[in-house]
Design an enzyme around this catalytic site. Sequence first.
Site, PDB file in Angstrom:
ATOM      1  N   LYS A 188       0.795  -1.216   0.090  1.00  0.00           N
ATOM      2  CA  LYS A 188       0.103   0.067   0.006  1.00  0.00           C
ATOM      3  C   LYS A 188       0.874   1.352  -0.034  1.00  0.00           C
ATOM      4  O   LYS A 188       0.561   2.013  -0.706  1.00  0.00           O
ATOM      5  CB  LYS A 188      -0.888  -0.040   1.187  1.00  0.00           C
ATOM      6  CG  LYS A 188      -1.929   1.174   1.204  1.00  0.00           C
ATOM      7  CD  LYS A 188      -2.666   1.306   2.364  1.00  0.00           C
ATOM      8  CE  LYS A 188      -3.512   0.161   2.580  1.00  0.00           C
ATOM      9  NZ  LYS A 188      -5.113   0.235   2.438  1.00  0.00           N
ATOM     10  N   ARG A 203      -3.241   2.943   8.689  1.00  0.00           N
ATOM     11  CA  ARG A 203      -3.602   1.766   8.048  1.00  0.00           C
ATOM     12  C   ARG A 203      -2.359   0.744   7.804  1.00  0.00           C
ATOM     13  O   ARG A 203      -1.147   1.168   7.708  1.00  0.00           O
ATOM     14  CB  ARG A 203      -4.051   2.068   6.639  1.00  0.00           C
ATOM     15  CG  ARG A 203      -5.344   3.017   6.587  1.00  0.00           C
ATOM     16  CD  ARG A 203      -5.376   3.356   4.787  1.00  0.00           C
ATOM     17  NE  ARG A 203      -6.494   4.332   4.902  1.00  0.00           N
ATOM     18  CZ  ARG A 203      -8.007   3.852   4.557  1.00  0.00           C
ATOM     19  NH1 ARG A 203      -8.034   2.687   4.234  1.00  0.00           N
ATOM     20  NH2 ARG A 203      -8.818   4.825   4.797  1.00  0.00           N
ATOM     21  N   GLY A 248      -8.062  -7.522   4.822  1.00  0.00           N
ATOM     22  CA  GLY A 248      -9.068  -7.267   5.842  1.00  0.00           C
ATOM     23  C   GLY A 248      -8.381  -8.195   7.184  1.00  0.00           C
ATOM     24  O   GLY A 248      -8.974  -8.305   8.067  1.00  0.00           O
ATOM     25  N   MET A 255      -5.489  -7.312   8.915  1.00  0.00           N
ATOM     26  CA  MET A 255      -4.816  -6.450   9.906  1.00  0.00           C
ATOM     27  C   MET A 255      -5.734  -5.197   9.934  1.00  0.00           C
ATOM     28  O   MET A 255      -6.625  -5.104   9.504  1.00  0.00           O
ATOM     29  CB  MET A 255      -3.418  -6.011   9.354  1.00  0.00           C
ATOM     30  CG  MET A 255      -2.456  -7.460   9.690  1.00  0.00           C
ATOM     31  SD  MET A 255      -0.953  -7.061   8.816  1.00  0.00           S
ATOM     32  CE  MET A 255      -1.050  -6.534   7.327  1.00  0.00           C
ATOM     33  N   ARG A 258      -3.105  -1.152  -6.495  1.00  0.00           N
ATOM     34  CA  ARG A 258      -2.259  -2.238  -6.462  1.00  0.00           C
ATOM     35  C   ARG A 258      -2.547  -3.145  -7.690  1.00  0.00           C
ATOM     36  O   ARG A 258      -3.820  -3.010  -8.328  1.00  0.00           O
ATOM     37  CB  ARG A 258      -2.293  -3.108  -5.060  1.00  0.00           C
ATOM     38  CG  ARG A 258      -3.760  -3.662  -5.163  1.00  0.00           C
ATOM     39  CD  ARG A 258      -3.893  -4.236  -3.757  1.00  0.00           C
ATOM     40  NE  ARG A 258      -5.204  -4.788  -3.787  1.00  0.00           N
ATOM     41  CZ  ARG A 258      -6.022  -5.060  -2.794  1.00  0.00           C
ATOM     42  NH1 ARG A 258      -5.331  -5.012  -1.486  1.00  0.00           N
ATOM     43  NH2 ARG A 258      -7.233  -5.355  -2.634  1.00  0.00           N
ATOM     44  N   HIS A 262     -15.763  -8.586   1.530  1.00  0.00           N
ATOM     45  CA  HIS A 262     -14.486  -9.536   2.159  1.00  0.00           C
ATOM     46  C   HIS A 262     -14.587 -11.166   1.629  1.00  0.00           C
ATOM     47  O   HIS A 262     -13.582 -11.391   1.230  1.00  0.00           O
ATOM     48  CB  HIS A 262     -14.818  -9.538   3.879  1.00  0.00           C
ATOM     49  CG  HIS A 262     -13.790 -10.496   4.387  1.00  0.00           C
ATOM     50  ND1 HIS A 262     -14.173 -11.772   4.768  1.00  0.00           N
ATOM     51  CD2 HIS A 262     -12.454 -10.384   4.772  1.00  0.00           C
ATOM     52  CE1 HIS A 262     -13.315 -12.484   5.201  1.00  0.00           C
ATOM     53  NE2 HIS A 262     -12.157 -11.396   5.321  1.00  0.00           N
ATOM     54  N   SER A 277      16.885 -41.812 -11.026  1.00  0.00           N
ATOM     55  CA  SER A 277      15.682 -40.907 -10.848  1.00  0.00           C
ATOM     56  C   SER A 277      15.451 -40.644  -9.260  1.00  0.00           C
ATOM     57  O   SER A 277      15.532 -41.738  -8.516  1.00  0.00           O
ATOM     58  CB  SER A 277      14.511 -41.860 -11.596  1.00  0.00           C
ATOM     59  OG  SER A 277      13.278 -41.084 -11.118  1.00  0.00           O
ATOM     60  N   CYS A 326      10.842 -38.405  -9.854  1.00  0.00           N
ATOM     61  CA  CYS A 326       9.628 -38.931  -9.931  1.00  0.00           C
ATOM     62  C   CYS A 326       8.738 -39.280  -8.769  1.00  0.00           C
ATOM     63  O   CYS A 326       7.742 -39.729  -8.754  1.00  0.00           O
ATOM     64  CB  CYS A 326       9.893 -40.610 -10.653  1.00  0.00           C
ATOM     65  SG  CYS A 326      10.720 -41.937  -9.572  1.00  0.00           S
ATOM     66  N   TYR A 334      14.572 -33.883 -16.179  1.00  0.00           N
ATOM     67  CA  TYR A 334      13.098 -34.106 -16.189  1.00  0.00           C
ATOM     68  C   TYR A 334      12.666 -34.121 -14.912  1.00  0.00           C
ATOM     69  O   TYR A 334      13.182 -34.657 -14.132  1.00  0.00           O
ATOM     70  CB  TYR A 334      12.812 -35.235 -17.316  1.00  0.00           C
ATOM     71  CG  TYR A 334      13.007 -36.808 -16.745  1.00  0.00           C
ATOM     72  CD1 TYR A 334      12.172 -37.234 -16.003  1.00  0.00           C
ATOM     73  CD2 TYR A 334      13.990 -37.338 -17.175  1.00  0.00           C
ATOM     74  CE1 TYR A 334      12.436 -38.491 -15.516  1.00  0.00           C
ATOM     75  CE2 TYR A 334      14.523 -38.497 -16.553  1.00  0.00           C
ATOM     76  CZ  TYR A 334      13.425 -39.046 -15.702  1.00  0.00           C
ATOM     77  OH  TYR A 334      13.797 -40.238 -15.229  1.00  0.00           O
TER      78      TYR A 334
HETATM   79  C1  PEP Z   1       9.515 -42.380  -4.377  1.00  0.00           C
HETATM   80  O1  PEP Z   1       9.818 -42.742  -3.322  1.00  0.00           O
HETATM   81  O2  PEP Z   1       9.661 -40.891  -4.281  1.00  0.00           O
HETATM   82  C2  PEP Z   1       8.896 -42.911  -5.330  1.00  0.00           C
HETATM   83  C3  PEP Z   1       8.701 -42.451  -6.411  1.00  0.00           C
HETATM   84  O3  PEP Z   1       8.348 -44.053  -5.256  1.00  0.00           O
HETATM   85  P1  PEP Z   1       7.295 -44.837  -4.405  1.00  0.00           P
HETATM   86  O4  PEP Z   1       6.458 -43.453  -4.027  1.00  0.00           O
HETATM   87  O5  PEP Z   1       6.550 -46.013  -5.052  1.00  0.00           O
HETATM   88  O6  PEP Z   1       7.856 -45.440  -3.193  1.00  0.00           O
END
Ligand code: PEP
Length: 902
Positions: A29, A98, A107, A109, A343, A459, A786, A854, A874
């Site tokens: 503000k 304010r 709203g 604070m 804002r 609000h 992974s 993963c 990835y």
């Molecule tokens: C993990 O542990 O992050 C994984 C992908 O394997 P899971 O969730 O199957 O144990």
Amino acid sequence: MAAQETVEHKYVYDFAEGNKDLKDLLGGKGANLAEMTNLGLPVPPGFTITTEACKAYLTTGREPDGLAAQIEAHLESLEREMGRKLGDPQDPLLVSVRSGAKFSMPGMMETVLNVGLNDRSVVGLSAQAGGNDRFAWDSYRRLIQMFGKTVCEVPGEEFEHALDDAKRAKGTQNDLDLDADDLRGLVDAYKKIFAKHTGREFPQEPREQLDLAIRAVFESWNAERAVVYRRQERIPADLGTAVNVVAMVFGNLGADSGTGVAFTRDPASGAQGIYGDYLANAQGEDVVAGIRNTVPLQELEQLDKKSYDELLDYMARLEEHYKDLCDIEFTIERGKLWMLQTRVGKRTAAAAFVIAGQLVDEGLIDLDEALHRVNGAQLAQLMFPRFQLDHEFQPVAKGIGASPGAASGKVVFTSARAVELAAEGESVILVRRETNPDDLSGMIAAKGILTSRGGKTSHAAVVARGMGKTCVSGADELEVNVPAKRFTVAGQTVNEGDVVSIDGTTGKVYLGEVPVMPSEVVQYFEGSLDPEHIDNPLVRAVHRIMTHADATRRLRVRTNADTGADAARARRFGAEGIGLCRTEHMFLGDRRELVERLILASTDEERQTALAALLPLQRDDFVEIFREMDGLPVTVRLIDPPLHEFLPPLEQLAVNVAVAQERGEDVAKEEALLAAVRRMHEENPMLGLRGVRLGLVIPGLFAMQVRAIAEAAVAVTRDGGSACPEIMVPLVGAVQELETVRAEAEKIIAEVVGDSGVEVLIGTMIEVPRAALTAGQIAEAAQFFSFGTNDLTQMGWGFSRDDVEGAFFWRYLELGIFGISPFESIDRDGVGRLVRIAADEGRAARPGLKLGVCGEHGGDPESVHFFHEVGLDYVSCSPFRVPVARLEAGRAVLTTTGSDSR
Ligand code: PEP
Ligand code: MG
């Protein structure tokens, strides 16, 4: 901090000294008031006390040295500029005090208006307002009320009751019917309430009022509702709030005065136009509180054309300057327009995309900036389904579509009940006349919010939009009776527990549960809407921004999918491979019996027979997936969970066996099963015989899977397709485990693949902390890593992933030990460090080592930014999160410090 430093520290800035980039110090503000001042817009003069002063106060419990003197100096210059003095009995200056943090917390604070009024200056104010006694006494009673409630914690209802008593005595329901004498009487009543609760008289000294109000604003940073809001919005707890002290201007001086809120575009849909609410003869808080019904901003044109035109001009200038949707609070005091706040406005997810697209078209921003201004959480929201309406469903009321989405649930009337029922797993709709900040926890718990009062800027509307929660406000056909726990509409009574459905886009309210249909955005991803040929601004904007994200990102996005159907859907959503195909579900259903035979086998021959029966089934599973992925990489993980998970539970089995024995039945098979279950029972199965350990203990198990994968790849290739399998070994902690599995796997692969041209990679999950810490050694034996961040978090923190979130995380969140569950968003400092070490040391040992993730974190926006920074190749996530990951991977290139578009 050294003493001499605090003396010189600058804690107070005039509006003319700041600018919009000083939000850390001056709050949103304050920084924007400064910016508008410097743009030459009519901002009432004032000054801002910095967030640093607040932090110092909150740390030490007292105002930092030098603050009082700096406030005095800035107050004096404000008095000079206004030609009035605070508390002057003839011609008093009044100020508002304010809050204003770096991130808007609507709203949450405190604000105190009319500071500087007392028994003497109220007379001067009346004279100043042309003898308007009523106005002066009304302002005074508002001060005592706000000051009492926010600064001295006097219960607000006491003031409300006194006001109701005054109206009853007058025989009216309208505040405006109270005259100056009534209000003078009300001031006396308020003072008594104040004295009763605080043990002292209402402070008459204006500077004391000011100092106490400033202190109350500092303290409101840690008020419970503010803490809850910050946690919800992931706003850091240590930022503090700035305090703005601003010369008062009055919207309640008569019909030629008023106050309002304006948006430069529709914050719900993003459509261009003039949106806002106006309330004549009122002060700003009346609009935001949704206490009185406002009129659409366009009507101001009839009421005060000059101010209206001027406002439109400023709105255009602000949008041009900020290059974004701005929201504005303004007041008109006797035909003079004052800008009280601006804002970059909050908006719905749909509006965020649509506006970003429009601004690119208008040449105000480029595509990088458009990408930066949307985020994965918004995209995820747009993938929610909407109501499917046919003639059966007629709305019973129509309010304002304040925050889009479709929500059905049981009606509740209080925040507490909403929390209670939601905890039991019910969907609830919180119905109120209007909400206030005390309703926050109920709003968080509810699926949707429905109010009978208030506009798009009430609000309920502002908070719901911020949370991405469906909200219909101002449905004034509803007669809401909170104490009786019911509302009536169109001659029908709806009681607590009855189901209603609300549409936050159209504002319509339905009785009963309305079925839902998928979002257009999902249809677009599914390929059934062609963005070039449909007239849907949202789909066009999503298409454009996603295309740019794909062109910008470095991270590839894969999916976690175990079936052909999931793989196909994920590909339509843009997945570029499978990062995790969990094979355990392939051992369930009608294959259970084979698995039982495998587990119970007492000879090598029995085991081999069971495995031989499983092999073709597994091969078919992989053929289906390889076909769907058509040459994209597919990471197949060898079986991970403990084998006893495939057997019946111990207790149940023991009871069955005992009962059968009692009946004298033949229980040899069940007894063998029971013995096996007992043998395999583990106190900590998550730390037991699973993953690679299982593969090393049960001969032939991994070998069967490896063979099935290789044979499937060869079969698909021979059919003219292409397959790119990557075999992944789970739960590896030591390179020797991987080497043992790999040696056997390579032999099988060489035998199966022959001269087919199929190439099979062998790599490992990094999900045990020891593996991360010895990644250099492990990389010698792995063609890819992974990161299994689920297990890495479990074992890194020592948290059972199946138990802790429900058991005690609420307390950890409450204490701020972490702001979000580390299973949801990667813990950068701890688990993230393990990832970083493993990535660096793995690549040092094997340059070009392919790295992915993963665990669940692969689809979490904040975590995607982290994985980009660490340099993974990835991320892999569930099919529905693939678009979110694509978008965030693009954004990560633009901002490597995490998503900051709040
Ligand atoms: C993990 O542990 O992050 C994984 C992908 O394997 P899971 O969730 O199957 O144990
Ligand atoms: Mg795991």
